[in-house]
Design an enzyme around this catalytic site. Structure first.
Site, PDB file in Angstrom:
ATOM      1  N   TYR B 426       0.815  -1.232   0.000  1.00 60.73           N
ATOM      2  CA  TYR B 426       0.000   0.000   0.000  1.00 60.73           C
ATOM      3  C   TYR B 426       0.843   1.275   0.000  1.00 60.73           C
ATOM      4  O   TYR B 426       2.037   1.228   0.103  1.00 60.73           O
ATOM      5  CB  TYR B 426      -1.086  -0.014   1.072  1.00 60.73           C
ATOM      6  CG  TYR B 426      -0.777  -0.103   2.535  1.00 60.73           C
ATOM      7  CD1 TYR B 426       0.442   0.210   3.079  1.00 60.73           C
ATOM      8  CD2 TYR B 426      -1.805  -0.496   3.410  1.00 60.73           C
ATOM      9  CE1 TYR B 426       0.646   0.149   4.449  1.00 60.73           C
ATOM     10  CE2 TYR B 426      -1.602  -0.564   4.777  1.00 60.73           C
ATOM     11  CZ  TYR B 426      -0.370  -0.239   5.296  1.00 60.73           C
ATOM     12  OH  TYR B 426      -0.181  -0.294   6.635  1.00 60.73           O
ATOM     13  N   GLU B 427       0.158   2.379  -0.210  1.00 63.90           N
ATOM     14  CA  GLU B 427       0.820   3.704  -0.342  1.00 63.90           C
ATOM     15  C   GLU B 427       1.759   3.706  -1.547  1.00 63.90           C
ATOM     16  O   GLU B 427       2.801   4.367  -1.538  1.00 63.90           O
ATOM     17  CB  GLU B 427       1.584   3.999   0.952  1.00 63.90           C
ATOM     18  CG  GLU B 427       1.451   5.411   1.470  1.00 63.90           C
ATOM     19  CD  GLU B 427       0.022   5.909   1.601  1.00 63.90           C
ATOM     20  OE1 GLU B 427      -0.817   5.233   2.229  1.00 63.90           O
ATOM     21  OE2 GLU B 427      -0.266   6.987   1.059  1.00 63.90           O
ATOM     22  N   GLY B 428       1.371   2.974  -2.619  1.00 65.47           N
ATOM     23  CA  GLY B 428       2.235   2.824  -3.801  1.00 65.47           C
ATOM     24  C   GLY B 428       3.100   1.585  -3.647  1.00 65.47           C
ATOM     25  O   GLY B 428       3.924   1.537  -2.739  1.00 65.47           O
ATOM     26  N   GLN B 433       7.455   2.673  -6.188  1.00 68.01           N
ATOM     27  CA  GLN B 433       8.415   3.522  -5.464  1.00 68.01           C
ATOM     28  C   GLN B 433       9.753   3.560  -6.202  1.00 68.01           C
ATOM     29  O   GLN B 433      10.379   4.610  -6.323  1.00 68.01           O
ATOM     30  CB  GLN B 433       8.652   2.969  -4.049  1.00 68.01           C
ATOM     31  CG  GLN B 433       7.420   2.835  -3.178  1.00 68.01           C
ATOM     32  CD  GLN B 433       6.768   4.159  -2.879  1.00 68.01           C
ATOM     33  OE1 GLN B 433       7.443   5.192  -2.816  1.00 68.01           O
ATOM     34  NE2 GLN B 433       5.460   4.156  -2.716  1.00 68.01           N
TER      35      GLN B 433
END
Lengths: 567, 567
Positions: B426-428, B433
């Protein structure tokens, strides 16, 4: 997601990488003609794809349960097991005298991999029977063989292995279960065993337990352990299940994965059993069983990994996200491509190592030659560790490729990751396998390792003509492995142990490089491209691994327990 | 197993590795004196250890449930959340004008790590509020700020982030939720959102959703996305929860881990919302929120890893097996020692990188200097990936150290592994990243990277006097990183992407080496021994990683989709 058995890979590896033809040329395995092998693999593939694979996900969602002392199995597992047994797959490697197919271990390994892809939880049941059959063939009395082997080989009854007790896991010598001799030649077995895979099932008319226990006045430790056969139901005069024995399933473990495989706590309360092998000779019998089981567990890792890979690549080809070229599916993204290519390249390497190991076992069985025995013994811990770590890693990447969907159980990707997680643990943790490699398997001063290293280097020399750059890289990596092997063989045990796991991984990386190089020589352009990927991008890991392997124990023990627990 | 916050590590890293004193010397953070920081960390440690940590395991066993539209949370979570809110921890980084503590990000990061160790599922709730507070501070109107920020900062209400839709995950631009302007200046929001963490909870009097949606006639893709504030209950004139808005939780996902964190499918059915930031400026606001959230997720990985480590080392010191020397516990085995040492050395590296990142954010906020901003931006994807991969890997090894007990849920080791698994997603995702690192973060031609590389090499030069061998290894690894960075900066995007993940890992390995080298210079003998372990055994991995980073895309795309799916 349907499962497709990797038949082309097996065919290719059998023919071009591990030289299976040598096995078929022996008298022992003369019947394993290419036609028969093809027929066997095709039939096992059909069973795995059509009958067993659909059971996997429902099994995870509906775990085995203990209800009033009965192990209620997951939906369809009884029929699935019956299909495996009726196909003759439980006894595929067993002696034809007791109804087995007598197939080579190489073929058995491929079939076990397919069944593991289809449903690891269910496959464990026949895998344990296979181990028991082998132990009984080698160590049991003719009477026990005649009574039990036909039922086990046909799969009518199943077999389990009862080693572990709460205080005795990896340290088997610490076990306390007692065996008291009776006047009729039987023994009364009393004690509790844990982690008993498929300790019972509602679809089995009988379950045969092999139990490690101590005779009265037995020496301490592993030298005082004996093996006993303890059936759930004592056979009557017709050889059918009769009176119930004094044993029961106390509870089932709740586990991270393989939910459909009942992991039992077994209580033996003066149960009747019979000695297998001599008094205090239990460890020898257990090692017979565990040795091939380790190859089997390596194949399990590869099997779960293969299915996780197929799941991930199908998702990646279907899922449209972002500005990828072509179809717009995420498989067009370079990083997804990189992950998938590594997954498939590693599966090929692990599968080749497992089949190389199986061929060595077959050749040892067929020829009795010490060189093949040593080769098989050397490869076994490597197959177990690299097969299982590849399974875990591929399933992990499979989850990652699914993104958020991978973390949601509905997709099924998470199950592969949770299921694969047991394989580096059971049948001897991977750390213990690596210790076996650098200790027992180097009691020959490294001879078996050097013979394999020589062979790989000859092959690399031969490959220079057509694949100079790849061949050179494999040659150099093998040379680095040789140097570290020479160094390791001269070290104190503690220094070997400190680097055992990295050394084993480096060995596996080199073996995988050799297999890929062979694939580049013998295969099409795609095999060459996977080989280049593996040799250029993954094989270089051997250097850092070998550096770790040679770092020794001193630095580790300079860190005190207080340092480790400082917060 | 009790949790002990690694306060000595924070103190040591603040003082000796990341130079936190520079932050405290700025006007902006002048109040963050050593005494205050010590008091804050001690108080957060006490809360994490005593109040929050005991909620973790029961939460896994008793997941959040949706009952008649109400999210019933796990036992004790209401009280645990209240303790976090009353301690001021939700608003610890927030503007003091709205009741926040205005603490530096370095301190916030340490506190978030401790709360994640204590209970990842619960910590997610305040973490999301922190992101929302930051987005509102930067982008909301004064009216919205005045109404919402005090409630969010105090933790009375919580905040969520509604990005994902079934067809729009990593590809946010594909979202379809609609926002229709109303005459009173508000908007009607209609659409379905998935993966909404803490979308509702029975202990919250109100939940404030930030929702990405499209205005009528908005441009396609990310340029047509706007951000809306949509509360569950519309505030009445007193600013208290009034009329219920037209939104509801449709269902909760069943996940592999973080069972106590309700992951909601949210339905907005013409719900009333207000624009945050300008029309079609939603992505900018979202990036504000996500940027620091990525650091927060990196800290989550480290936090779960830390607790998994503590669990494993306690088990290893307690569990007697085999013929280990000393206590007879498995911690005396060289391979267990190797695993534990690597776990702790990697956690130190990851924690140092996260805090280095946080200091850069603080310095950027305090000074406005472009160099600090670029440093923070460069480190953010590295922190996220290396923190989360370290968490997963350490939790994995933690299970392995437990052997069979690790696979059984009762022990708790498996939970850390399952919980940690979400953090690389999650969060990319971590792949995204890494793409961010080699693309957006290198739009400066690599300037930010080279400035950091120069700094590490100067530090290594300085360290030669006392630690010649270690310093030389760090210097050389950094030089190899520089060469690959120079090479990467000149490549086509596709070739960068093909090696993005290995490049990021190599960068992290070098940063970890620099942190450990500093620890060897400034710390006691134990820090020196961990540094030697890391630099001698783990840092060498950078070579193979950099070889992969430079391998390019061509080889990947020479393998066709048919080749990838061949079985």
């Amino acid at each position: 997601m349907p499962y497709r058995a990797p038949l082309n890979d097996y065919r290719f590896i059998f023919e071009n990488v591990v030289g299976f033809s040598r096995v078929a040329e022996t008298e022992r395995f003369a019947e394993a003609t290419p036609e028969l092998v093809e027929q066997i693999l095709t039939e096992a593939a059909r069973l795995s794809e059509e009958v067993i694979a659909p059971l996997n996900w429902p099994g995870d969602r509906n775990p085995a349960k203990l209800e009033n002392g009965v192990v209620r199995t997951s939906p369809g597992f009884g029929d699935g097991y019956k299909a495996i047994a009726e196909g003759g797959w439980v006894g595929m490697a067993a002696n034809p005298d007791h109804g087995g197919m007598g197939l080579p271990m190489a073929v058995t390994t491929a079939v076990n991999e397919m069944l593991s892809s289809a449903c690891l939880s269910l496959q464990l049941c026949p895998l344990l029977s296979q181990g028991q059959i082998e132990a009984l063939e080698h160590h049991a009395s003719d009477e026990l063989k005649a009574l039990y082997l036909p039922k086990l080989t046909s799969g009518e009854w199943s077999g389990t292995m009862n080693l572990t007790e709460p205080q005795a896991g990896s340290d088997v010598g610490a076990l306390r279960t007692k065996a008291e001799p009776q006047e009729d030649g039987s023994y009364r077995i009393t004690g509790q065993k844990i982690y008993i895979t498929w300790g019972d099932a509602d679809f089995l008319p009988n379950v045969v337990h092999l139990v490690l226990a101590r005779l009265p006045d037995a020496p301490a430790g592993t030298k005082g352990i004996s093996l006993f056969l303890v059936p759930k139901y004592l056979p009557n005069e017709a050889g059918e299940p009769g009176e119930q024995n004094d044993l029961r399933v106390v509870s089932l473990e709740e586990k991270m994965g393989i939910h459909a495989s009942p992991t039992c706590v077994m209580e033996f309360d003066g149960a009747t059993g019979w000695l297998v092998g001599g008094p205090n000779k239990g460890m020898a019998a257990m090692f017979t069983m565990m040795n091939n089981a380790r190859l089997g567990v390596g194949a399990q890792g590869i099997g779960v990994g293969e299915r996780a890979y197929q799941h991930a690549v199908a998702y990646a080809m279907d899922r449209v996200q972002g500005k990828a070229s072509g179809s717009g599916a995420i498989v067009e993204h370079a990083d997804v491509r990189r992950m998938l290519t590594q997954m498939k390249a590693d599966l090929f390497a692990a599968r080749s190592i497992a089949l190389m190991n199986a061929v060595a076992i077959d050749m040892a069985a067929a020829t009795g030659e010490a060189g093949w025995k040593a080769r098989a013994a050397l490869l076994t811990p490597i197959t177990k560790v690299f097969g299982t770590e590849t399974g875990v890693q591929v399933a992990h990447e499979g989850v990652q490729i699914h993104g958020g969907m991978g973390f949601v159980e509905e997709t099924g990707a998470a199950q592969f990751s949770r299921d694969a997680r047991i394989t580096p643990i059971y049948e001897g943790t991977n750390g213990i396998q690596a210790m076996d490699l650098v200790a027992r398997k180097m009691m020959d001063g490294g001879e078996a390792a050097f013979s394999l290293i020589d062979e790989i280097q000859s092959q690399a020399e031969e490959a220079r003509a057509s694949h100079e750059a790849l061949a050179q890289k494999v040659w150099e990596a093998t040379e680095a492995l040789r140097e570290t092997t020479e160094w390791l063989a001269e070290q104190e045990m503690q220094d070997r142990f400190a680097g055992a796991v990295p050394y084993l991984y480096a060995f596996a990386r080199v073996l995988g490089g050799a297999a890929h190089l062979r694939a580049a020589q013998k295969g099409d352009a795609a095999r060459g491209a996977f080989a280049a990927f593996y040799i250029d991008r993954l094989l270089p890991e051997h250097r850092a691994l070998l550096a770790q392997a040679r770092a020794g124990a001193k630095g580790l023990y300079s860190i005190s327990l207080d340092d480790l627990t400082a917060a």
